[in-house]
Design a protein around this motif. Structure first.
Motif, PDB file in Angstrom:
ATOM      1  N   HIS A  30       0.838  -1.208   0.000  1.00 62.26           N
ATOM      2  CA  HIS A  30       0.000   0.000   0.000  1.00 62.26           C
ATOM      3  C   HIS A  30       0.871   1.257   0.000  1.00 62.26           C
ATOM      4  O   HIS A  30       0.627   2.183  -0.787  1.00 62.26           O
ATOM      5  N   LEU A  31       1.881   1.280   0.851  1.00 67.92           N
ATOM      6  CA  LEU A  31       2.749   2.460   0.944  1.00 67.92           C
ATOM      7  C   LEU A  31       3.557   2.698  -0.329  1.00 67.92           C
ATOM      8  O   LEU A  31       3.891   3.837  -0.653  1.00 67.92           O
ATOM      9  N   SER A  32       3.894   1.621  -1.037  1.00 70.30           N
ATOM     10  CA  SER A  32       4.719   1.748  -2.242  1.00 70.30           C
ATOM     11  C   SER A  32       3.910   1.711  -3.529  1.00 70.30           C
ATOM     12  O   SER A  32       4.478   1.717  -4.629  1.00 70.30           O
ATOM     13  N   ASN A  33       2.576   1.662  -3.388  1.00 73.28           N
ATOM     14  CA  ASN A  33       1.685   1.628  -4.549  1.00 73.28           C
ATOM     15  C   ASN A  33       2.017   0.454  -5.476  1.00 73.28           C
ATOM     16  O   ASN A  33       2.130   0.604  -6.685  1.00 73.28           O
ATOM     17  N   THR A  34       2.216  -0.719  -4.847  1.00 73.33           N
ATOM     18  CA  THR A  34       2.452  -1.955  -5.590  1.00 73.33           C
ATOM     19  C   THR A  34       1.457  -2.992  -5.075  1.00 73.33           C
ATOM     20  O   THR A  34       0.682  -2.727  -4.169  1.00 73.33           O
ATOM     21  N   HIS A  35       1.491  -4.175  -5.627  1.00 78.82           N
ATOM     22  CA  HIS A  35       0.574  -5.236  -5.219  1.00 78.82           C
ATOM     23  C   HIS A  35       1.243  -6.119  -4.163  1.00 78.82           C
ATOM     24  O   HIS A  35       2.436  -6.416  -4.273  1.00 78.82           O
ATOM     25  N   PRO A  36       0.496  -6.559  -3.147  1.00 82.44           N
ATOM     26  CA  PRO A  36       1.079  -7.415  -2.109  1.00 82.44           C
ATOM     27  C   PRO A  36       1.719  -8.691  -2.664  1.00 82.44           C
ATOM     28  O   PRO A  36       2.758  -9.131  -2.176  1.00 82.44           O
ATOM     29  N   THR A  37       1.106  -9.266  -3.692  1.00 78.32           N
ATOM     30  CA  THR A  37       1.676 -10.465  -4.312  1.00 78.32           C
ATOM     31  C   THR A  37       3.054 -10.163  -4.895  1.00 78.32           C
ATOM     32  O   THR A  37       3.981 -10.969  -4.780  1.00 78.32           O
ATOM     33  N   TYR A  38       3.197  -8.993  -5.477  1.00 75.15           N
ATOM     34  CA  TYR A  38       4.476  -8.594  -6.070  1.00 75.15           C
ATOM     35  C   TYR A  38       5.536  -8.420  -4.983  1.00 75.15           C
ATOM     36  O   TYR A  38       6.680  -8.838  -5.158  1.00 75.15           O
ATOM     37  N   ILE A  39       5.154  -7.826  -3.852  1.00 71.76           N
ATOM     38  CA  ILE A  39       6.101  -7.674  -2.743  1.00 71.76           C
ATOM     39  C   ILE A  39       6.585  -9.053  -2.294  1.00 71.76           C
ATOM     40  O   ILE A  39       7.779  -9.270  -2.081  1.00 71.76           O
ATOM     41  N   GLY A  40       5.669  -9.999  -2.169  1.00 81.73           N
ATOM     42  CA  GLY A  40       6.038 -11.366  -1.792  1.00 81.73           C
ATOM     43  C   GLY A  40       6.986 -11.995  -2.802  1.00 81.73           C
ATOM     44  O   GLY A  40       7.964 -12.656  -2.432  1.00 81.73           O
ATOM     45  N   GLN A  41       6.712 -11.794  -4.083  1.00 79.21           N
ATOM     46  CA  GLN A  41       7.576 -12.334  -5.131  1.00 79.21           C
ATOM     47  C   GLN A  41       8.967 -11.706  -5.072  1.00 79.21           C
ATOM     48  O   GLN A  41       9.973 -12.402  -5.264  1.00 79.21           O
ATOM     49  N   LEU A  42       9.025 -10.406  -4.807  1.00 84.65           N
ATOM     50  CA  LEU A  42      10.329  -9.745  -4.670  1.00 84.65           C
ATOM     51  C   LEU A  42      11.095 -10.332  -3.497  1.00 84.65           C
ATOM     52  O   LEU A  42      12.288 -10.645  -3.606  1.00 84.65           O
ATOM     53  N   GLU A  43      10.417 -10.479  -2.361  1.00 80.14           N
ATOM     54  CA  GLU A  43      11.081 -10.964  -1.160  1.00 80.14           C
ATOM     55  C   GLU A  43      11.575 -12.399  -1.317  1.00 80.14           C
ATOM     56  O   GLU A  43      12.567 -12.775  -0.705  1.00 80.14           O
ATOM     57  N   ARG A  44      10.908 -13.194  -2.124  1.00 80.93           N
ATOM     58  CA  ARG A  44      11.338 -14.580  -2.355  1.00 80.93           C
ATOM     59  C   ARG A  44      12.349 -14.681  -3.493  1.00 80.93           C
ATOM     60  O   ARG A  44      12.828 -15.768  -3.811  1.00 80.93           O
ATOM     61  N   GLY A  45      12.663 -13.555  -4.114  1.00 79.21           N
ATOM     62  CA  GLY A  45      13.618 -13.554  -5.220  1.00 79.21           C
ATOM     63  C   GLY A  45      13.050 -14.112  -6.501  1.00 79.21           C
ATOM     64  O   GLY A  45      13.789 -14.516  -7.388  1.00 79.21           O
ATOM     65  N   GLU A  46      11.726 -14.133  -6.621  1.00 76.41           N
ATOM     66  CA  GLU A  46      11.070 -14.693  -7.803  1.00 76.41           C
ATOM     67  C   GLU A  46      10.946 -13.684  -8.933  1.00 76.41           C
ATOM     68  O   GLU A  46      10.688 -14.069 -10.078  1.00 76.41           O
ATOM     69  N   LYS A  47      11.067 -12.413  -8.617  1.00 76.85           N
ATOM     70  CA  LYS A  47      10.962 -11.353  -9.626  1.00 76.85           C
ATOM     71  C   LYS A  47      12.198 -10.475  -9.560  1.00 76.85           C
ATOM     72  O   LYS A  47      12.741 -10.225  -8.489  1.00 76.85           O
ATOM     73  N   ASN A  48      12.617 -10.015 -10.719  1.00 77.57           N
ATOM     74  CA  ASN A  48      13.682  -9.019 -10.775  1.00 77.57           C
ATOM     75  C   ASN A  48      13.025  -7.652 -10.666  1.00 77.57           C
ATOM     76  O   ASN A  48      12.163  -7.310 -11.471  1.00 77.57           O
ATOM     77  N   VAL A  49      13.429  -6.894  -9.676  1.00 75.63           N
ATOM     78  CA  VAL A  49      12.824  -5.600  -9.421  1.00 75.63           C
ATOM     79  C   VAL A  49      13.360  -4.562 -10.412  1.00 75.63           C
ATOM     80  O   VAL A  49      14.531  -4.591 -10.774  1.00 75.63           O
ATOM     81  N   THR A  50      12.485  -3.665 -10.850  1.00 75.11           N
ATOM     82  CA  THR A  50      12.932  -2.568 -11.697  1.00 75.11           C
ATOM     83  C   THR A  50      13.451  -1.447 -10.801  1.00 75.11           C
ATOM     84  O   THR A  50      13.138  -1.384  -9.607  1.00 75.11           O
ATOM     85  N   VAL A  51      14.211  -0.547 -11.376  1.00 73.61           N
ATOM     86  CA  VAL A  51      14.749   0.582 -10.617  1.00 73.61           C
ATOM     87  C   VAL A  51      13.610   1.459 -10.101  1.00 73.61           C
ATOM     88  O   VAL A  51      13.637   1.902  -8.948  1.00 73.61           O
ATOM     89  N   ASP A  52      12.596   1.673 -10.928  1.00 78.57           N
ATOM     90  CA  ASP A  52      11.462   2.500 -10.499  1.00 78.57           C
ATOM     91  C   ASP A  52      10.733   1.872  -9.312  1.00 78.57           C
ATOM     92  O   ASP A  52      10.392   2.560  -8.354  1.00 78.57           O
ATOM     93  N   THR A  53      10.494   0.577  -9.374  1.00 71.31           N
ATOM     94  CA  THR A  53       9.816  -0.098  -8.273  1.00 71.31           C
ATOM     95  C   THR A  53      10.687  -0.117  -7.030  1.00 71.31           C
ATOM     96  O   THR A  53      10.198   0.078  -5.915  1.00 71.31           O
ATOM     97  N   LEU A  54      11.965  -0.332  -7.206  1.00 72.97           N
ATOM     98  CA  LEU A  54      12.879  -0.323  -6.066  1.00 72.97           C
ATOM     99  C   LEU A  54      12.869   1.041  -5.390  1.00 72.97           C
ATOM    100  O   LEU A  54      12.890   1.141  -4.163  1.00 72.97           O
ATOM    101  N   ASP A  55      12.771   2.095  -6.186  1.00 70.14           N
ATOM    102  CA  ASP A  55      12.680   3.444  -5.644  1.00 70.14           C
ATOM    103  C   ASP A  55      11.398   3.608  -4.827  1.00 70.14           C
ATOM    104  O   ASP A  55      11.413   4.160  -3.728  1.00 70.14           O
ATOM    105  N   LYS A  56      10.274   3.109  -5.351  1.00 75.24           N
ATOM    106  CA  LYS A  56       9.006   3.190  -4.622  1.00 75.24           C
ATOM    107  C   LYS A  56       9.078   2.437  -3.289  1.00 75.24           C
ATOM    108  O   LYS A  56       8.621   2.930  -2.259  1.00 75.24           O
ATOM    109  N   VAL A  57       9.644   1.229  -3.333  1.00 77.08           N
ATOM    110  CA  VAL A  57       9.686   0.394  -2.131  1.00 77.08           C
ATOM    111  C   VAL A  57      10.633   0.986  -1.090  1.00 77.08           C
ATOM    112  O   VAL A  57      10.297   1.048   0.099  1.00 77.08           O
TER     113      VAL A  57
END
Length: 120
Positions: A30-57
């Motif tokens: 919610h704070l980073s304007n992303t989806h909770p599923t995506y946050i979980g995928q990032l934390e498990r290393g399942e997705k490569n984060v973009t620079v823009d998303t990394l900035d938001k998070v």
């Protein structure tokens, strides 16, 4: 998509910081304007984060990119999966418990060394 060592390390670091701040994945999403599923995928290393998303998070976590990457002296190829799992578990306990766990590990390693010496 296969997990890369770097994606897993970044994910573990994000999870550690999120938990340290007492945030759920949903709250961080919610704070980073992303989806909770995506946050979980990032934390498990399942997705490569973009620079823009990394900035938001990182903005949502109130940390700089520099702080996120302070682990940069770690060689991703040398990080064993069990070390990442230990780190993830230890983040969830308070400092006093971490110190107790560390003492237990030291005792176990001393015991192993002593046992090995007696056998050889």
């Amino acid at each position: 998509m296969p997990k890369t060592a770097l994606a897993k390390i970044i994910g573990e670091r994000l999870r550690m910081i999120r938990k340290k701040q007492g945030l759920s994945q949903e709250e961080l999403a919610h704070l980073s304007n992303t989806h909770p599923t995506y946050i979980g995928q990032l934390e498990r290393g399942e997705k490569n984060v973009t620079v823009d998303t990394l900035d938001k998070v990182t903005n949502a976590l109130n940390i700089s990119l520099e702080e996120l990457f302070r682990f940069s002296s770690i060689n991703p190829k040398s990080v064993d999966e069990s070390i990442l799992q230990l780190n993830n578990l230890l983040v969830e306990v308070n400092n006093e418990d971490r110190q107790t766990i560390l003492k237990i590990i030291h005792i176990m390693l001393e015991w192993k060394t002593d046992t090995t010496k007696r056998i050889n």
